[in-house]
Design a protein around this motif. Structure first.
Motif, PDB file in Angstrom:
ATOM      1  N   MET A 155       2.432   3.576 -10.453  1.00  0.00           N
ATOM      2  CA  MET A 155       2.124   2.401  -9.859  1.00  0.00           C
ATOM      3  C   MET A 155       2.373   3.035  -8.216  1.00  0.00           C
ATOM      4  SD  MET A 155       1.196  -0.573 -10.130  1.00  0.00           S
ATOM      5  CE  MET A 155       0.833  -1.729  -9.209  1.00  0.00           C
ATOM      6  N   LEU A 156       3.095   3.763  -7.671  1.00  0.00           N
ATOM      7  CA  LEU A 156       3.267   4.098  -6.187  1.00  0.00           C
ATOM      8  C   LEU A 156       2.168   5.114  -5.840  1.00  0.00           C
ATOM      9  CD1 LEU A 156       7.139   4.739  -6.066  1.00  0.00           C
ATOM     10  CD2 LEU A 156       5.661   2.912  -5.173  1.00  0.00           C
ATOM     11  N   ALA A 157       1.544   5.812  -6.759  1.00  0.00           N
ATOM     12  CA  ALA A 157       0.522   6.522  -6.551  1.00  0.00           C
ATOM     13  C   ALA A 157      -0.712   6.045  -6.706  1.00  0.00           C
ATOM     14  CB  ALA A 157       0.587   8.013  -7.453  1.00  0.00           C
ATOM     15  N   SER A 158      -0.896   4.828  -7.327  1.00  0.00           N
ATOM     16  CA  SER A 158      -1.996   4.154  -7.612  1.00  0.00           C
ATOM     17  C   SER A 158      -3.077   3.655  -6.330  1.00  0.00           C
ATOM     18  CB  SER A 158      -2.025   3.193  -8.483  1.00  0.00           C
ATOM     19  OG  SER A 158      -1.507   1.931  -8.023  1.00  0.00           O
ATOM     20  N   GLY A 159      -2.111   3.245  -5.324  1.00  0.00           N
ATOM     21  CA  GLY A 159      -2.853   2.684  -4.108  1.00  0.00           C
ATOM     22  C   GLY A 159      -3.240   1.224  -4.129  1.00  0.00           C
ATOM     23  N   HIS A 160      -2.572   0.645  -5.457  1.00  0.00           N
ATOM     24  CA  HIS A 160      -2.935  -0.873  -5.925  1.00  0.00           C
ATOM     25  C   HIS A 160      -2.676  -1.481  -4.588  1.00  0.00           C
ATOM     26  CE1 HIS A 160      -3.019  -4.461  -7.750  1.00  0.00           C
ATOM     27  NE2 HIS A 160      -3.795  -3.945  -8.786  1.00  0.00           N
ATOM     28  N   PRO A 161      -3.217  -2.602  -4.105  1.00  0.00           N
ATOM     29  CA  PRO A 161      -2.820  -3.404  -2.993  1.00  0.00           C
ATOM     30  C   PRO A 161      -1.650  -4.216  -3.149  1.00  0.00           C
ATOM     31  CG  PRO A 161      -4.729  -4.408  -4.171  1.00  0.00           C
ATOM     32  CD  PRO A 161      -4.696  -3.071  -4.742  1.00  0.00           C
ATOM     33  N   ARG A 162      -1.054  -4.571  -4.483  1.00  0.00           N
ATOM     34  CA  ARG A 162      -0.011  -5.429  -4.974  1.00  0.00           C
ATOM     35  C   ARG A 162       1.206  -4.317  -5.515  1.00  0.00           C
ATOM     36  NH1 ARG A 162      -1.534 -10.860  -7.967  1.00  0.00           N
ATOM     37  NH2 ARG A 162      -2.722 -11.964  -6.083  1.00  0.00           N
ATOM     38  N   THR A 163       0.916  -2.936  -5.065  1.00  0.00           N
ATOM     39  CA  THR A 163       1.979  -2.106  -5.602  1.00  0.00           C
ATOM     40  C   THR A 163       3.434  -2.497  -5.122  1.00  0.00           C
ATOM     41  OG1 THR A 163       0.783  -0.200  -5.650  1.00  0.00           O
ATOM     42  CG2 THR A 163       2.909   0.413  -5.192  1.00  0.00           C
ATOM     43  N   GLU A 164       3.584  -2.840  -4.119  1.00  0.00           N
ATOM     44  CA  GLU A 164       5.223  -3.039  -3.634  1.00  0.00           C
ATOM     45  C   GLU A 164       5.610  -4.336  -4.088  1.00  0.00           C
ATOM     46  OE1 GLU A 164       7.605  -1.522  -2.173  1.00  0.00           O
ATOM     47  OE2 GLU A 164       6.299   0.333  -2.143  1.00  0.00           O
ATOM     48  N   GLN A 165       4.805  -5.331  -4.320  1.00  0.00           N
ATOM     49  CA  GLN A 165       4.899  -6.583  -4.756  1.00  0.00           C
ATOM     50  C   GLN A 165       5.361  -6.553  -6.464  1.00  0.00           C
ATOM     51  OE1 GLN A 165       1.860  -9.544  -4.700  1.00  0.00           O
ATOM     52  NE2 GLN A 165       3.114 -11.201  -5.924  1.00  0.00           N
ATOM     53  N   VAL A 166       4.769  -5.639  -7.009  1.00  0.00           N
ATOM     54  CA  VAL A 166       4.812  -5.296  -8.743  1.00  0.00           C
ATOM     55  C   VAL A 166       6.317  -4.398  -8.714  1.00  0.00           C
ATOM     56  CG1 VAL A 166       4.141  -3.967 -10.519  1.00  0.00           C
ATOM     57  CG2 VAL A 166       2.661  -5.346  -9.160  1.00  0.00           C
ATOM     58  N   VAL A 167       6.356  -3.391  -7.866  1.00  0.00           N
ATOM     59  CA  VAL A 167       7.547  -2.464  -7.877  1.00  0.00           C
ATOM     60  C   VAL A 167       9.049  -3.443  -7.483  1.00  0.00           C
ATOM     61  CG1 VAL A 167       8.784  -0.503  -7.115  1.00  0.00           C
ATOM     62  CG2 VAL A 167       6.420  -0.413  -7.632  1.00  0.00           C
TER      63      VAL A 167
END
Length: 215
Positions: A155-167
């Motif tokens: 997830m941290l490597a994905s660059g997804h815009p909601r990464t920090e929200q999910v983690v």
């Protein structure tokens, strides 16, 4: 650690490692029959090419591991009510619905998902309750740790815009494993393991070792 795992979990980890190495979500599933033999399996193929894949979804947001494991079943040759579905991560709404419609009665997951995990839906709908599906939460803390670390790293490597929200949501339910996942991600070690062509067994053992050192 690897040798202590049941065969379905080993299979799931092998497939999840394939997904991780190609950049897809490291989630996989396996379905066993009444004798405990694996009869189908599936992995996340969201970023994989759909070319040449029979009875599988690939290259899109519906390409989930549980869906692909179910699609691989030969419905004419199985007693669907005797099947058990093993999956590394608690099924999302899409997969809970698919499991329900397929008629599989038992689901086992290695790690909860505070963001998308939706086994709670099984108690919210009269139809789902009527299906009487048993969803069994994690039973192996070491396996749960490895799965969470893989999910966090991806997830941290994905660059997804909601990464920090999910983690952060994951962190609220399992701060210890998420902390370890962040720390190991910062080292880049899992990505190096993938680039070196390490096997799933080798990678799982290494992640387990790294996690133990972070106690």
């Amino acid at each position: 650690m690897w040798d202590s795992l049941e065969k379905p979990w080993q299979t799931c980890l092998e497939l999840a490692w394939e997904s991780y190495c190609e950049g897809s979500v490291p989630i996989a599933a396996a379905i066993t029959d009444a004798e405990g033999c694996i009869i189908t399996q599936g992995r996340n193929l969201r970023l994989a090419s759909p070319a040449g894949r029979r009875n599988q979804i690939a290259g899109g947001p519906l390409a989930h591991a549980e869906i692909n494991a179910l699609l691989a079943l030969d419905w004419t040759k199985v007693d669907v009510y005797a099947l058990e579905l093993f999956t590394l991560v608690e099924p999302c709404p899409l997969c809970v619905g698919a499991i329900c419609m397929a008629g599989v009665k038992t689901v086992r997951y290695a790690a909860p998902d505070a963001w998308a995990g939706s086994t709670n839906l099984l108690d919210l709908s009269p139809y789902f309750r009527w299906k009487q599906i048993g969803a069994f939460p994690p039973e192996n803390p070491e396996l749960e740790t490895v799965v969470h670390i893989l999910q966090v790293d991806h997830m941290l490597a994905s660059g997804h815009p909601r990464t920090e929200q999910v983690v952060q949501k994951w962190n609220e339910s399992d701060p210890e494993n998420i902390r370890k996942g962040r720390a190991i991600h910062e080292t880049g070690e899992i990505r190096r393991m993938a680039s070196r062509g390490m096997t799933a067994r080798e990678s799982v053992e290494r992640i387990h070792e790294l996690a133990r050192k972070l106690r």
